[in-house]
Design a protein around this motif. Sequence first.
Motif, short mmCIF file in Angstrom:
data_model
loop_
_atom_site.label_atom_id
_atom_site.label_comp_id
_atom_site.label_asym_id
_atom_site.label_seq_id
_atom_site.Cartn_x
_atom_site.Cartn_y
_atom_site.Cartn_z
N GLY A 74 9.10 25.47 -16.00
CA GLY A 74 10.51 25.78 -15.87
C GLY A 74 11.29 25.66 -17.16
N SER A 102 14.09 28.89 -13.77
CA SER A 102 14.13 27.93 -12.67
C SER A 102 13.01 28.26 -11.70
CB SER A 102 15.48 28.01 -11.95
OG SER A 102 15.45 27.27 -10.75
N VAL A 128 7.29 19.80 -14.55
CA VAL A 128 8.45 20.31 -13.81
C VAL A 128 9.48 19.20 -13.59
CG1 VAL A 128 9.21 21.09 -11.52
CG2 VAL A 128 7.31 22.23 -12.67
N TYR A 129 9.02 18.01 -13.24
CA TYR A 129 9.92 16.90 -12.91
C TYR A 129 10.63 16.39 -14.16
CZ TYR A 129 7.21 17.21 -8.66
OH TYR A 129 6.61 17.67 -7.51
N SER A 147 13.20 19.21 -15.09
CA SER A 147 14.24 19.28 -14.07
C SER A 147 15.23 18.13 -14.21
CB SER A 147 13.61 19.27 -12.67
OG SER A 147 14.59 19.27 -11.67
N ARG A 159 17.29 18.62 -17.39
CA ARG A 159 18.28 19.70 -17.24
C ARG A 159 19.44 19.25 -16.35
NH1 ARG A 159 15.07 24.18 -16.22
NH2 ARG A 159 15.22 24.76 -18.43
N TRP A 160 19.14 18.44 -15.34
CA TRP A 160 20.21 17.94 -14.47
C TRP A 160 21.22 17.12 -15.27
CZ3 TRP A 160 21.84 12.99 -13.43
CH2 TRP A 160 22.74 12.83 -12.39
N ALA A 173 19.33 21.14 -10.75
CA ALA A 173 17.92 20.81 -10.97
C ALA A 173 17.06 21.49 -9.93
CB ALA A 173 17.72 19.29 -10.91
N ASP A 174 15.78 21.65 -10.25
CA ASP A 174 14.82 22.23 -9.32
C ASP A 174 14.36 21.21 -8.29
OD1 ASP A 174 14.78 24.80 -10.50
OD2 ASP A 174 13.41 24.11 -12.05
N SER A 230 12.64 13.11 -9.93
CA SER A 230 12.30 13.27 -11.34
C SER A 230 12.16 11.92 -12.02
CB SER A 230 13.38 14.11 -12.04
OG SER A 230 13.41 15.42 -11.55
#
Length: 253
Positions: free
Chosen positions: A183, A187, A205-206, A209, A212-213, A219-220, A226
């Motif tokens: 990602g 996303s 990914v975690y 994510s 990015r949050w 977030a994904d 995460s």
Amino acid sequence: MNFHAIRAIYNFEMARTWRTLLQSIIAPVISTSLYFVVFGAAIGSRIAQVDGVSYGAFIVPGLVMLSLLTQSISNASFGIYFPKFTGTIYELLSAPVSYREIVISYVGAAASKSILLGLIILATAGLFVPLHIEHPLWMILFLVLTAVTFSLFGFIIGIWADNFEKLQLVPLLIITPLTFLGGSFYSIKMLPPVWHTISLFNPVVYLISGFRWSFYGTADVHITVSLAMTLAFLAVFLGIVAWIFKTGYRLKS
């Protein structure tokens, strides 16, 4: 705790960074800037917003995480492998320095270099796209945790490797592909359901994510997941390092 030993090893490793400034800092910043030019400007102008964020700004956390992961592993693995290669590791192991102090010194130096590089890349990103960090404390937390966790991973790789080729094997063949598929530039919500589910098995990914949050509040996966995954990786790598020093794996032979 022998703080004099920790400071001596830490300062030695950091001094190597300033001696190789072009390779350690300037080269990663230039390569990341090229990503901003190609993806952020050229391609980003043709892509609509992602989760309400312009595409150029959306990829910033992913690019920072890409550099952070690769540089943390590279710095830590080379830092501990080189003493093995030259044979000076035995002098260190016979010195009045505990295993804990050795790990703190090498991992701390590698993490410090990566955090510094991540902050420089963030500052550089501000020249290309408008940056907004909604949760700066969370951003620093994820930056530090990720740098320390993957510096520990790099430390493990440096002890495991018995030649210079193996030092690059894991970052090139595993970490970089996982980061691109985790990602960094999109996303995972945009993926078909099957690939979205498969992506959740990608540990990177975690990390991306959660990071990015801290920037955009989107977030994904949930932020607590995460954070829990990041701490789980940290615990696993700490356990492996403890086992290595307990058994002397690749250190006493």
